[in-house]
Design a protein around this motif. Structure first.
Motif, PDB file in Angstrom:
ATOM      1  N   PHE A  68       0.818  -1.203   0.000  1.00  0.00           N
ATOM      2  CA  PHE A  68       0.000   0.000   0.000  1.00  0.00           C
ATOM      3  C   PHE A  68       0.854   1.257   0.000  1.00  0.00           C
ATOM      4  O   PHE A  68       1.972   1.272   0.503  1.00  0.00           O
ATOM      5  CB  PHE A  68      -0.907   0.051   1.237  1.00  0.00           C
ATOM      6  CG  PHE A  68      -2.001  -0.980   1.263  1.00  0.00           C
ATOM      7  CD1 PHE A  68      -3.251  -0.690   0.771  1.00  0.00           C
ATOM      8  CD2 PHE A  68      -1.762  -2.234   1.794  1.00  0.00           C
ATOM      9  CE1 PHE A  68      -4.257  -1.630   0.813  1.00  0.00           C
ATOM     10  CE2 PHE A  68      -2.759  -3.187   1.834  1.00  0.00           C
ATOM     11  CZ  PHE A  68      -4.014  -2.885   1.340  1.00  0.00           C
ATOM     12  N   SER A  69       0.278   2.344  -0.510  1.00  0.00           N
ATOM     13  CA  SER A  69       0.862   3.662  -0.289  1.00  0.00           C
ATOM     14  C   SER A  69       0.426   4.138   1.089  1.00  0.00           C
ATOM     15  O   SER A  69      -0.429   3.536   1.727  1.00  0.00           O
ATOM     16  CB  SER A  69       0.377   4.648  -1.362  1.00  0.00           C
ATOM     17  OG  SER A  69      -1.004   4.907  -1.194  1.00  0.00           O
ATOM     18  N   ASN A  70       1.002   5.216   1.550  1.00  0.00           N
ATOM     19  CA  ASN A  70       0.645   5.738   2.869  1.00  0.00           C
ATOM     20  C   ASN A  70      -0.522   6.702   2.836  1.00  0.00           C
ATOM     21  O   ASN A  70      -0.968   7.192   3.868  1.00  0.00           O
ATOM     22  CB  ASN A  70       1.861   6.446   3.484  1.00  0.00           C
ATOM     23  CG  ASN A  70       2.991   5.479   3.799  1.00  0.00           C
ATOM     24  OD1 ASN A  70       2.745   4.349   4.220  1.00  0.00           O
ATOM     25  ND2 ASN A  70       4.225   5.918   3.578  1.00  0.00           N
ATOM     26  N   SER A  71      -1.028   6.997   1.634  1.00  0.00           N
ATOM     27  CA  SER A  71      -2.123   7.953   1.524  1.00  0.00           C
ATOM     28  C   SER A  71      -3.459   7.313   1.886  1.00  0.00           C
ATOM     29  O   SER A  71      -3.644   6.106   1.722  1.00  0.00           O
ATOM     30  CB  SER A  71      -2.191   8.517   0.100  1.00  0.00           C
ATOM     31  OG  SER A  71      -2.395   7.473  -0.825  1.00  0.00           O
ATOM     32  N   GLU A  72      -4.361   8.138   2.376  1.00  0.00           N
ATOM     33  CA  GLU A  72      -5.693   7.660   2.745  1.00  0.00           C
ATOM     34  C   GLU A  72      -6.475   7.324   1.482  1.00  0.00           C
ATOM     35  O   GLU A  72      -6.470   8.088   0.518  1.00  0.00           O
ATOM     36  CB  GLU A  72      -6.435   8.748   3.533  1.00  0.00           C
ATOM     37  CG  GLU A  72      -7.826   8.327   3.983  1.00  0.00           C
ATOM     38  CD  GLU A  72      -8.513   9.432   4.779  1.00  0.00           C
ATOM     39  OE1 GLU A  72      -8.750   9.228   5.972  1.00  0.00           O
ATOM     40  OE2 GLU A  72      -8.826  10.478   4.186  1.00  0.00           O
ATOM     41  N   THR A 257      -8.718  -2.808  -2.490  1.00  0.00           N
ATOM     42  CA  THR A 257      -8.592  -4.217  -2.863  1.00  0.00           C
ATOM     43  C   THR A 257      -7.852  -4.406  -4.181  1.00  0.00           C
ATOM     44  O   THR A 257      -7.596  -5.546  -4.601  1.00  0.00           O
ATOM     45  CB  THR A 257      -9.975  -4.902  -2.967  1.00  0.00           C
ATOM     46  OG1 THR A 257     -10.777  -4.220  -3.939  1.00  0.00           O
ATOM     47  CG2 THR A 257     -10.675  -4.903  -1.625  1.00  0.00           C
ATOM     48  N   THR A 258      -7.475  -3.318  -4.823  1.00  0.00           N
ATOM     49  CA  THR A 258      -6.720  -3.412  -6.068  1.00  0.00           C
ATOM     50  C   THR A 258      -5.360  -4.087  -5.883  1.00  0.00           C
ATOM     51  O   THR A 258      -4.740  -4.518  -6.860  1.00  0.00           O
ATOM     52  CB  THR A 258      -6.525  -2.006  -6.682  1.00  0.00           C
ATOM     53  OG1 THR A 258      -6.014  -2.133  -7.999  1.00  0.00           O
ATOM     54  CG2 THR A 258      -5.570  -1.175  -5.855  1.00  0.00           C
ATOM     55  N   VAL A 259      -4.890  -4.203  -4.638  1.00  0.00           N
ATOM     56  CA  VAL A 259      -3.600  -4.853  -4.388  1.00  0.00           C
ATOM     57  C   VAL A 259      -3.717  -6.372  -4.299  1.00  0.00           C
ATOM     58  O   VAL A 259      -2.717  -7.053  -4.080  1.00  0.00           O
ATOM     59  CB  VAL A 259      -2.947  -4.319  -3.094  1.00  0.00           C
ATOM     60  CG1 VAL A 259      -2.748  -2.817  -3.167  1.00  0.00           C
ATOM     61  CG2 VAL A 259      -3.768  -4.710  -1.870  1.00  0.00           C
ATOM     62  N   MET A 260      -4.929  -6.912  -4.469  1.00  0.00           N
ATOM     63  CA  MET A 260      -5.111  -8.350  -4.314  1.00  0.00           C
ATOM     64  C   MET A 260      -4.230  -9.189  -5.243  1.00  0.00           C
ATOM     65  O   MET A 260      -3.695 -10.219  -4.815  1.00  0.00           O
ATOM     66  CB  MET A 260      -6.584  -8.708  -4.504  1.00  0.00           C
ATOM     67  CG  MET A 260      -6.904 -10.170  -4.248  1.00  0.00           C
ATOM     68  SD  MET A 260      -6.333 -10.749  -2.634  1.00  0.00           S
ATOM     69  CE  MET A 260      -6.407 -12.515  -2.884  1.00  0.00           C
ATOM     70  N   PRO A 261      -4.011  -8.812  -6.506  1.00  0.00           N
ATOM     71  CA  PRO A 261      -3.094  -9.609  -7.330  1.00  0.00           C
ATOM     72  C   PRO A 261      -1.698  -9.717  -6.719  1.00  0.00           C
ATOM     73  O   PRO A 261      -1.074 -10.794  -6.765  1.00  0.00           O
ATOM     74  CB  PRO A 261      -3.073  -8.845  -8.661  1.00  0.00           C
ATOM     75  CG  PRO A 261      -4.394  -8.153  -8.721  1.00  0.00           C
ATOM     76  CD  PRO A 261      -4.687  -7.764  -7.298  1.00  0.00           C
ATOM     77  N   ALA A 262      -1.206  -8.627  -6.143  1.00  0.00           N
ATOM     78  CA  ALA A 262       0.111  -8.655  -5.512  1.00  0.00           C
ATOM     79  C   ALA A 262       0.113  -9.544  -4.271  1.00  0.00           C
ATOM     80  O   ALA A 262       1.081 -10.260  -4.004  1.00  0.00           O
ATOM     81  CB  ALA A 262       0.549  -7.238  -5.146  1.00  0.00           C
ATOM     82  N   LEU A 263      -0.992  -9.509  -3.508  1.00  0.00           N
ATOM     83  CA  LEU A 263      -1.086 -10.370  -2.331  1.00  0.00           C
ATOM     84  C   LEU A 263      -1.122 -11.835  -2.734  1.00  0.00           C
ATOM     85  O   LEU A 263      -0.501 -12.691  -2.078  1.00  0.00           O
ATOM     86  CB  LEU A 263      -2.337 -10.020  -1.519  1.00  0.00           C
ATOM     87  CG  LEU A 263      -2.577 -10.869  -0.264  1.00  0.00           C
ATOM     88  CD1 LEU A 263      -1.404 -10.764   0.690  1.00  0.00           C
ATOM     89  CD2 LEU A 263      -3.860 -10.444   0.434  1.00  0.00           C
TER      90      LEU A 263
END
Length: 356
Positions: A68-72, A257-263
């Protein structure tokens, strides 16, 4: 405000003063333009029961480092403003990715609910649907009965970027096709939970406007607050709403949830992927293209393909032989009429695209 925008404002106000609208006691508050218009206009109507906003976001502090980035997340930023403006009881849900996407062994997870109801292991569908499912599960838990959503606005008013470059004729044709083929997860998910879902944009009066009088590209695409946007007539009709100038973002981007592929890349080893993808092909004739799909396919196999005894469900509408264009070549499930996208595995194009 021009005459067309004034007409749209009047039309939406009429739709949002109906009994169907007034009985909504909660809104899935993504903070996008669509839910901003729906909630802010609905709350102004006499007799409105709207009191609760529900927003889902992944909290970076509770998940895998480095994803994740640190932005809200943008959903939270806008949703808070809308809830504060309307005096809504704002429920901000912060599940972990593991809680949403991986089996817990206890009650049915959001992913399991989505896979079972939507009968899919497509990542694009599920990264969005699990967010809706989690919000609806919470709505049920706190006693809500009828939930408002913003479904349909992007399809009817050129909200997707690829629609904005179309000619007037192509956009009208595409919108009409969208009306025939569009499908939203909130209604069947809510039904499975004993809830009702309603969206003003799917009201027949709005659909008729968007496909007839308001079908012109000039009403749907243009400059607003210094940037090119879709859904132009909605922005001009409701310039005072919090998200009038917010750009379109998929649910998965707005909530995280866009990071799910990376997870999935971290959660599934190469050896596991090769083994399980081969098993899926050998046992079911299904091509699993990547690790994210494999995570979902494991649930799909259990919830859709197999019964309690592990035997394949013979009632599924699948191809029994090769060569039929009505079936997806990767998963062998029947394709929906009017689309080249497979709603089960996400393959595109799943059959040749017709050319004019």
């Amino acid at each position: 405000m021009d005459a067309e925008a004034a007409f749209v404002r009047q039309l939406f106000t009429k739709v949002l003063s109906s009994n169907e609208a007034l009985s909504c006691d909660a809104v899935l508050l993504s903070g996008g333009l669509d839910t901003s218009i729906a909630s802010e206009t609905l709350k102004l109507q006499a007799g409105s029961q709207l009191r609760t906003g529900i927003t889902v976001t992944i909290d970076p502090a509770h998940n895998k480092p480095g994803l994740f980035s640190n932005s809200e997340p943008q959903d939270i930023h806008y949703a808070r403003k809308i809830a504060d403006k309307l005096g809504l009881e704002h429920h901000i849900l912060t599940p972990t990715l593991d809680e949403l996407f991986f089996d817990t062994g206890d009650e049915e997870s959001a992913l399991e609910l989505c896979v079972r109801v939507r009968q899919t292991f497509d990542g694009m569908e599920l990264r969005n649907a699990v967010v809706i499912a989690h919000a609806l599960e919470h709505a049920k838990a706190i006693g809500c009965q009828r939930v408002c959503t913003g479904d349909g606005a992007d399809e009817l008013f050129a909200g997707y970027s690829f629609m904005q470059g179309m000619s007037d004729g192509d956009l009208q044709k595409y919108t009409l096709n969208m009306v025939q083929t569009m499908s939203f997860c909130a209604v069947p998910l809510a039904k499975g939970l004993g809830l009702e879902v309603w969206s003003p944009f799917l009201d027949p009066r709005i659909v008729e406007y968007a496909t007839t009088r308001g079908a012109s590209r000039d009403f749907k695409v243009g400059q607003f607050e210094g940037a090119l946007h879709g859904k132009l007539v909605l922005r001009v009709a409701f310039p005072e709403v919090v998200s009038a100038g917010r750009k379109k973002e998929p649910i998965e981007c707005g909530c995280g949830t866009t990071v799910m592929p990376a997870l999935a890349e971290l959660a599934v080893t190469d050896e596991e992927f090769e083994r399980d993808a081969r098993a899926a092909l050998d046992k079911h004739g299904i091509v699993v293209r990547d690790k994210e799909r494999l995570v979902y396919f494991r649930t799909f196999q259990r919830a859709v393909l197999c019964g309690g005894d592990g035997d394949q469900n013979k009632s599924l509408d699948r191809a029994t032989g090769a060569g039929s264009s009505a079936f997806c070549p990767d998963c062998k499930f029947r394709l929906r009429d009017g689309t080249s996208f497979c709603s089960v595995c996400g393959l595109y194009p799943a059959r040749p695209i017709a050319k004019d």
